[in-house]
Design a protein around this motif. Sequence first.
Motif, short mmCIF file in Angstrom:
data_model
loop_
_atom_site.label_atom_id
_atom_site.label_comp_id
_atom_site.label_asym_id
_atom_site.label_seq_id
_atom_site.Cartn_x
_atom_site.Cartn_y
_atom_site.Cartn_z
N UNK A 155 0.84 -1.22 0.00
CA UNK A 155 0.00 0.00 0.00
C UNK A 155 0.87 1.26 0.00
N UNK A 156 0.30 2.32 -0.57
CA UNK A 156 1.04 3.59 -0.65
C UNK A 156 1.15 4.21 0.74
N UNK A 157 2.30 4.80 1.01
CA UNK A 157 2.48 5.48 2.30
C UNK A 157 2.13 6.96 2.14
N UNK A 158 1.24 7.43 2.97
CA UNK A 158 0.90 8.85 2.98
C UNK A 158 1.26 9.43 4.34
N UNK A 159 1.47 10.74 4.35
CA UNK A 159 1.85 11.39 5.61
C UNK A 159 0.62 11.91 6.37
N UNK A 160 -0.40 12.36 5.64
CA UNK A 160 -1.50 13.08 6.28
C UNK A 160 -2.84 12.35 6.22
N UNK A 161 -2.84 11.17 5.61
CA UNK A 161 -4.05 10.33 5.60
C UNK A 161 -3.63 8.89 5.84
N UNK A 164 -8.05 4.60 -5.83
CA UNK A 164 -9.16 3.69 -5.49
C UNK A 164 -10.22 3.69 -6.59
N UNK A 165 -10.42 4.85 -7.22
CA UNK A 165 -11.41 4.91 -8.30
C UNK A 165 -10.99 4.00 -9.46
N UNK A 205 -5.05 13.14 -0.44
CA UNK A 205 -6.42 12.64 -0.52
C UNK A 205 -6.82 12.44 -1.99
N UNK A 206 -6.47 13.41 -2.82
CA UNK A 206 -6.79 13.32 -4.25
C UNK A 206 -6.11 12.11 -4.88
N UNK A 207 -4.85 11.89 -4.53
CA UNK A 207 -4.10 10.75 -5.11
C UNK A 207 -4.74 9.43 -4.67
#
Length: 263
Positions: A1-7, A48-49, A41-43
Motif C-alpha cells: 500500500x502507498x504510504x501517505x503522511x496526512x491520511x 481507489x477509483x 487525498x486526491x491521489x
Amino acid sequence: TTEYETIRTELHGEGARRVALVTLNRPKQLNALNDRLMTELGAALKAFDADDGVGCIVITGSEKAFAAGADISEMKPLTFIDAYRTDFISRNWETIRSVRKPVIAAVAGYALGGGCELAMMCDFIIAADTAKFGQPEIKIGIFPGAGGTQRLPRAISKAKAMDMILTGRNMDADEAERAGLVSRVVPAAALIATALEAAETICGYGAPSVTMAKECVNRAYEGTLADGVAFERRLFHAVFATADQKEGMDAFLTKRPPQFRHE
Ligand code: CAA
C-alpha cells in the motif's frame, strides 16, 4: 500500500469489491486541510477509483474532528495573485468530484469551513451525534471558497445557508439531519461500522447501475429538471445493456440471491 503522511488508507470487507476507508490524519491540527493533505487525498481517491477491487469509498476523520477547515496558517500569507495563479483550492480539491464510485463522508466532531465543504463534496454524509457543521470563514475575514456558498443552499435551503454563512454559527447533528444536510445520525461509537455497512451494501450491487445512479443524481443536483430527466432516461435505457440487469431481474423472479458481475 502507498504510504501517505496526512491520511491513512485501508480496505474493508470481503468479496470482489471492497470498501476503501480513508482517514484524515492530522490530529494535532484537527485535520486542518493543508495542501499536502488535499494532494494526498486526491491521489488516494484517484487510485481507489481506478482499482477494480474497490466498490465504494468512505472518508472519515477523528472522534474530535472530521476537519476544522482549510489550514489557516497556510492561507494567511496568501496574496490575490498567488491564489489566482495557482488556482488556490480548486487545484487539488476538485479531484473528489471526478470520482465515479460512491464516496461517503462519515463525520464525527467538527466539520467546519473546508471540512464541511469536503463533506458536502461526498455523495452523502453519515453523522455521529457529536458532529458539528459550520461555515465560520466570515469570522476570519473570508467566506467559503470550496463550494460552500453553492452546495449549502442546495443542501439545506437559502435561508439556512445564509444564516450559517453570515453568522458563522454551527449546526449540531440533529439540526443537520432535520435540514437535510446529512442522511442519518448515529451514536458516535457506531459511526464507522454504520458507514462501512452502507458502503459494503453498495459494493454488493452491480457496479454499472451504481455508477449510473450516482451520475443521474448528480445531474439533478447540478442542472435543470428537464435536463436531468432527459439524462436519466438515456442512462436508464443504457442499463438494459448490462449483464447485471438481466441477472438482478432473473434472480428476483426465480427467488434467489443475485450474482452480480459488475458488467
Ligand atoms: N487551520 C489551521 N490550524 C487549525 C485549524 C485550521 N482550520 N483549526 C484548528 N487548528 C489548530 C489550532 O490552531 C490548534 O493548534 P495549536 O495546538 O498549535 O494551537 C489546534 O488545531 C487545536 O485547535 P484548538 O486549540 O483551537 O481546539 P479547540 O477545541 O479549542 O477548538 C475549533 C476547536 C472550534 C474547531 C477551533 O480550532 C476553530 O475554530 N478552528 C478554526 C475553524 C475555522 O475557522 N475553519 C474555517 C477555515 S477557513 C476555510 O476552510 C476556507 C474554505 O472555505 C476552504
